[in-house]
Design a protein around this motif. Structure first.
Motif, PDB file in Angstrom:
ATOM      1  N   VAL A 143     -12.083  50.917  10.353  1.00 18.53           N
ATOM      2  CA  VAL A 143     -11.157  49.975   9.716  1.00 18.53           C
ATOM      3  C   VAL A 143      -9.893  49.752  10.527  1.00 18.53           C
ATOM      4  O   VAL A 143      -9.494  48.613  10.791  1.00 18.53           O
ATOM      5  N   VAL A 144      -9.223  50.821  10.915  1.00 21.04           N
ATOM      6  CA  VAL A 144      -7.932  50.696  11.612  1.00 21.04           C
ATOM      7  C   VAL A 144      -8.089  49.938  12.924  1.00 21.04           C
ATOM      8  O   VAL A 144      -7.305  49.022  13.225  1.00 21.04           O
ATOM      9  N   GLU A 145      -9.098  50.289  13.701  1.00 15.92           N
ATOM     10  CA  GLU A 145      -9.316  49.617  14.988  1.00 15.92           C
ATOM     11  C   GLU A 145      -9.620  48.141  14.774  1.00 15.92           C
ATOM     12  O   GLU A 145      -9.158  47.279  15.536  1.00 15.92           O
ATOM     13  N   ASN A 146     -10.389  47.832  13.749  1.00 18.07           N
ATOM     14  CA  ASN A 146     -10.702  46.432  13.465  1.00 18.07           C
ATOM     15  C   ASN A 146      -9.451  45.641  13.105  1.00 18.07           C
ATOM     16  O   ASN A 146      -9.245  44.521  13.579  1.00 18.07           O
ATOM     17  N   LEU A 147      -8.586  46.226  12.274  1.00 18.09           N
ATOM     18  CA  LEU A 147      -7.372  45.533  11.857  1.00 18.09           C
ATOM     19  C   LEU A 147      -6.402  45.345  13.017  1.00 18.09           C
ATOM     20  O   LEU A 147      -5.655  44.363  13.048  1.00 18.09           O
ATOM     21  N   LYS A 155      -3.403  32.165   5.399  1.00 20.13           N
ATOM     22  CA  LYS A 155      -2.645  33.299   4.856  1.00 20.13           C
ATOM     23  C   LYS A 155      -2.894  34.557   5.673  1.00 20.13           C
ATOM     24  O   LYS A 155      -1.973  35.344   5.917  1.00 20.13           O
ATOM     25  N   LEU A 156      -4.143  34.745   6.104  1.00 21.80           N
ATOM     26  CA  LEU A 156      -4.472  35.922   6.899  1.00 21.80           C
ATOM     27  C   LEU A 156      -3.668  35.961   8.191  1.00 21.80           C
ATOM     28  O   LEU A 156      -3.282  37.037   8.660  1.00 21.80           O
ATOM     29  N   ARG A 157      -3.436  34.796   8.770  1.00 22.42           N
ATOM     30  CA  ARG A 157      -2.685  34.748  10.030  1.00 22.42           C
ATOM     31  C   ARG A 157      -1.225  35.143   9.842  1.00 22.42           C
ATOM     32  O   ARG A 157      -0.544  35.511  10.806  1.00 22.42           O
ATOM     33  N   LEU A 194     -16.314  44.868   6.135  1.00 25.13           N
ATOM     34  CA  LEU A 194     -15.901  46.224   6.495  1.00 25.13           C
ATOM     35  C   LEU A 194     -14.660  46.639   5.705  1.00 25.13           C
ATOM     36  O   LEU A 194     -14.620  47.727   5.097  1.00 25.13           O
ATOM     37  N   VAL A 195     -13.646  45.785   5.701  1.00 21.70           N
ATOM     38  CA  VAL A 195     -12.371  46.121   5.065  1.00 21.70           C
ATOM     39  C   VAL A 195     -12.498  46.141   3.542  1.00 21.70           C
ATOM     40  O   VAL A 195     -11.974  47.038   2.867  1.00 21.70           O
ATOM     41  N   ASP A 199      -8.358  37.101  13.772  1.00 23.76           N
ATOM     42  CA  ASP A 199      -9.586  36.528  14.315  1.00 23.76           C
ATOM     43  C   ASP A 199     -10.693  37.572  14.449  1.00 23.76           C
ATOM     44  O   ASP A 199     -11.878  37.221  14.487  1.00 23.76           O
ATOM     45  N   ALA A 200     -10.320  38.835  14.535  1.00 25.11           N
ATOM     46  CA  ALA A 200     -11.314  39.900  14.721  1.00 25.11           C
ATOM     47  C   ALA A 200     -11.632  40.636  13.427  1.00 25.11           C
ATOM     48  O   ALA A 200     -12.573  41.428  13.384  1.00 25.11           O
TER      49      ALA A 200
END
Length: 274
Positions: free
Chosen positions: A178-182, A246-248, A193-194, A187-188
């Protein structure tokens, strides 16, 4: 055979991957809250009590701190009213209060019947096993744990074999990723997963009474907002379009730091048994 066994007793094997290459197996069940005794956390150091009521007192407008409140003076009319007994409006008010209290009791009863998660845990620790055999041997033993309170547990325990302890795809959680993905930015980000990590973290924080994790993922928190945006983004359509915008605006650093703290709290509450 395994799925039938678990279905019969409404208990599910769960697989959790944690940082450091550790993957563990445990068990989870959902039961009405009224049927469960919470895990004993009396030996745990107190966290900030997120359920404590905040001081609702507010300064009175126009009244300085050192200014005295005017003294109430009884009038003859007021004394006569007290002597005559409760007025009609007071009786009506008491009736309304009694009805509201009854409604509150009904609400509490409804909450007590809500299904909540319980894990193979003991004294506020999540019991994880590196092997299916280790978990099966433990379940068949007389060792204490929180799932022993489930109805029919003794019959289930006698029947469990190592081959039965297999977590389905929907019950496997990769908290280690999770942490590495965030950190990779919007965009990634991998919504599944989250979101699945959030599902597990909410369940285990409730079952283990991990208050900091419960607060971090509570409705309206930044990480809960992240979950909502990820869900909307995954659903697509116009709502998905605005969700992506919003995610951006959600900082990758803030999200990754928040989740790193959550995973750290969960990892600290794990008791590896084999």
């Amino acid at each position: 055979m395994a799925s039938t066994l678990w279905d019969d007793y409404q208990v599910t094997p769960v697989e959790v991957a944690l940082p450091g290459g550790k993957v563990g197996l445990t068990l989870r069940a959902y039961r009405p809250a009224s049927e469960l005794t919470p895990t004993d956390v009396s030996d745990r150091e107190d966290d900030d009590d997120v359920f404590a009521a905040k001081d609702s007192r507010r300064p009175i407008p126009g009244l300085a701190d050192d200014e005295e409140m005017p003294e109430f003076v009884w009038t003859k009319e007021a004394l006569d009213e007290v002597a005559a007994g409760p007025a009609e409006d007071e009786v009506a008010e008491r009736r309304v209060e009694a009805e509201e209290a009854a409604d509150d009791d009904d609400d509490e009863a409804a909450v007590s019947d809500e299904e909540v998660p319980a894990f193979l845990s003991h004294k506020g620790k999540l019991l994880l096993f590196a092997s299916a055999k280790g978990l099966a041997d433990f379940v068949r033993s007389s060792a204490p744990h929180d799932l022993k309170q489930l109805e029919g547990w003794s019959k289930l325990a006698k029947s469990v074999k190592a081959d039965d302890v297999v977590a389905g795809e929907d019950d496997a959680y990769e908290l280690d990723l999770v942490v590495e993905n965030l950190r990779g930015g919007p965009d990634a980000w991998d919504p599944e997963l989250v979101l699945r990590a959030g599902e597990f973290a909410r369940d285990v924080s409730y079952a283990l009474r991990l208050k900091p994790v419960m607060v971090a993922l509570s409705p309206g928190s930044p990480l809960d907002d992240l979950d909502e945006a990820l869900r909307a983004s995954a659903d697509g359509g116009l709502g998905g379009f605005f969700a992506k915008r919003k995610l951006r605006k959600i900082g990758a650093e803030q999200a990754s730091i928040g989740w790193r703290s959550i995973i750290g709290k969960i990892s600290a509450a794990v008791d590896w048994r084999d």
